[in-house]
Scaffold this active site. Sequence first.
Site, PDB file in Angstrom:
ATOM      1  N   PRO A  10     -53.202  -6.862  55.640  1.00 61.72           N
ATOM      2  CA  PRO A  10     -54.234  -5.835  55.644  1.00 61.72           C
ATOM      3  C   PRO A  10     -53.729  -4.437  55.300  1.00 61.72           C
ATOM      4  O   PRO A  10     -52.628  -4.053  55.711  1.00 61.72           O
ATOM      5  CB  PRO A  10     -54.770  -5.865  57.073  1.00 61.72           C
ATOM      6  N   ASN A  11     -54.531  -3.762  54.528  1.00 56.15           N
ATOM      7  CA  ASN A  11     -54.345  -2.357  54.139  1.00 56.15           C
ATOM      8  C   ASN A  11     -53.247  -2.146  53.098  1.00 56.15           C
ATOM      9  O   ASN A  11     -53.090  -1.033  52.596  1.00 56.15           O
ATOM     10  CB  ASN A  11     -54.086  -1.469  55.375  1.00 56.15           C
ATOM     11  N   ARG A  18     -52.194   5.280  50.501  1.00 60.94           N
ATOM     12  CA  ARG A  18     -52.223   5.243  51.965  1.00 60.94           C
ATOM     13  C   ARG A  18     -50.971   5.915  52.537  1.00 60.94           C
ATOM     14  O   ARG A  18     -49.853   5.452  52.295  1.00 60.94           O
ATOM     15  CB  ARG A  18     -52.236   3.770  52.374  1.00 60.94           C
ATOM     16  N   TYR A  23     -45.387   5.245  53.504  1.00 65.00           N
ATOM     17  CA  TYR A  23     -45.301   3.999  52.733  1.00 65.00           C
ATOM     18  C   TYR A  23     -44.891   4.201  51.270  1.00 65.00           C
ATOM     19  O   TYR A  23     -44.741   3.227  50.544  1.00 65.00           O
ATOM     20  CB  TYR A  23     -46.638   3.255  52.804  1.00 65.00           C
ATOM     21  N   ASN A  80     -45.215  -9.378  54.034  1.00 66.08           N
ATOM     22  CA  ASN A  80     -45.522  -8.149  54.758  1.00 66.08           C
ATOM     23  C   ASN A  80     -46.901  -8.351  55.363  1.00 66.08           C
ATOM     24  O   ASN A  80     -47.912  -8.236  54.660  1.00 66.08           O
ATOM     25  CB  ASN A  80     -45.492  -6.926  53.849  1.00 66.08           C
ATOM     26  N   ALA A  83     -50.385  -4.977  59.968  1.00 68.87           N
ATOM     27  CA  ALA A  83     -50.593  -4.901  61.418  1.00 68.87           C
ATOM     28  C   ALA A  83     -50.662  -6.275  62.089  1.00 68.87           C
ATOM     29  O   ALA A  83     -50.409  -6.385  63.290  1.00 68.87           O
ATOM     30  CB  ALA A  83     -51.866  -4.109  61.711  1.00 68.87           C
ATOM     31  N   HIS A  86     -47.847  -7.592  64.381  1.00 70.39           N
ATOM     32  CA  HIS A  86     -47.715  -7.238  65.800  1.00 70.39           C
ATOM     33  C   HIS A  86     -48.671  -8.024  66.702  1.00 70.39           C
ATOM     34  O   HIS A  86     -48.585  -7.923  67.909  1.00 70.39           O
ATOM     35  CB  HIS A  86     -47.959  -5.733  65.975  1.00 70.39           C
ATOM     36  N   GLU A 104     -39.599 -11.566  56.567  1.00 72.82           N
ATOM     37  CA  GLU A 104     -40.561 -10.537  56.983  1.00 72.82           C
ATOM     38  C   GLU A 104     -40.113  -9.195  56.400  1.00 72.82           C
ATOM     39  O   GLU A 104     -38.942  -8.818  56.529  1.00 72.82           O
ATOM     40  CB  GLU A 104     -40.572 -10.495  58.520  1.00 72.82           C
ATOM     41  N   HIS A 106     -41.098  -4.962  55.903  1.00 73.46           N
ATOM     42  CA  HIS A 106     -41.920  -3.775  56.161  1.00 73.46           C
ATOM     43  C   HIS A 106     -41.381  -2.623  55.338  1.00 73.46           C
ATOM     44  O   HIS A 106     -40.152  -2.427  55.273  1.00 73.46           O
ATOM     45  CB  HIS A 106     -41.882  -3.391  57.648  1.00 73.46           C
ATOM     46  N   ARG A 113     -41.102   4.007  64.761  1.00 75.60           N
ATOM     47  CA  ARG A 113     -42.494   4.465  64.830  1.00 75.60           C
ATOM     48  C   ARG A 113     -43.081   4.191  66.217  1.00 75.60           C
ATOM     49  O   ARG A 113     -42.350   4.105  67.193  1.00 75.60           O
ATOM     50  CB  ARG A 113     -43.283   3.788  63.701  1.00 75.60           C
ATOM     51  N   ARG A 117     -45.567  -0.897  67.282  1.00 73.58           N
ATOM     52  CA  ARG A 117     -45.018  -1.505  66.048  1.00 73.58           C
ATOM     53  C   ARG A 117     -43.619  -2.075  66.269  1.00 73.58           C
ATOM     54  O   ARG A 117     -43.041  -2.662  65.357  1.00 73.58           O
ATOM     55  CB  ARG A 117     -44.956  -0.466  64.918  1.00 73.58           C
TER      56      ARG A 117
END
Length: 162
Positions: A10-11, A18, A23, A80, A83, A86, A104, A106, A113, A117
């Site tokens: 997502p996102n 963004r 990012y 990736n 969210a 988590h 994985e 990120h 952060r 997270r």
Amino acid sequence: MVAIHVLNGPNLNLLGQREPEVYGRLSLADIETRLRARAEVLAAAGGGAISLAFAQTNSEGELVTLVQNAGLAGAGVILNAGAYTHTSIALRDAISGSRALAIEVHLSNVHAREQFRHHSVIAAVAHGVIAGFGAAGYELALEAIVPLLRARTAAVEGVGNH
Ligand code: DQA
């Protein structure tokens, strides 16, 4: 030949627009272009062809299905999960249930952060985790996963020869 599915949650469709200070300024399409170029360089260096498939979804169920399909097909997964990293036990179960060899990724250093997270529910079933290197993290994951997949393929072929 090894196959790798690069799956984004997502996102991540908003990459480039963004929170660029977190990012970066590259879009997902830019990242795909860079990864395809890197895969060609790796393939040209020997060891066989590398096929890459890309997908992004904002939906948890769809991401579960994408991971299952990759794992069951024997493809590696660069994931990736955004969210869902988590929160999603379903995603964790998709990795372990389909025996996906997953890395994985990120873009940001999630450990630097917010507290929420810091924990990943999928890290324990991933082969490894790369975080904090921006878009280059996907290329690092590619460099890492190709020899793992080649070794796995060689082991399976070796068993067949005995
Ligand atoms: C992210 C980190 C997650 O915490 C966040 O929810 C994202 C992106 C990253 O790439 O840094 O969507 O996975």
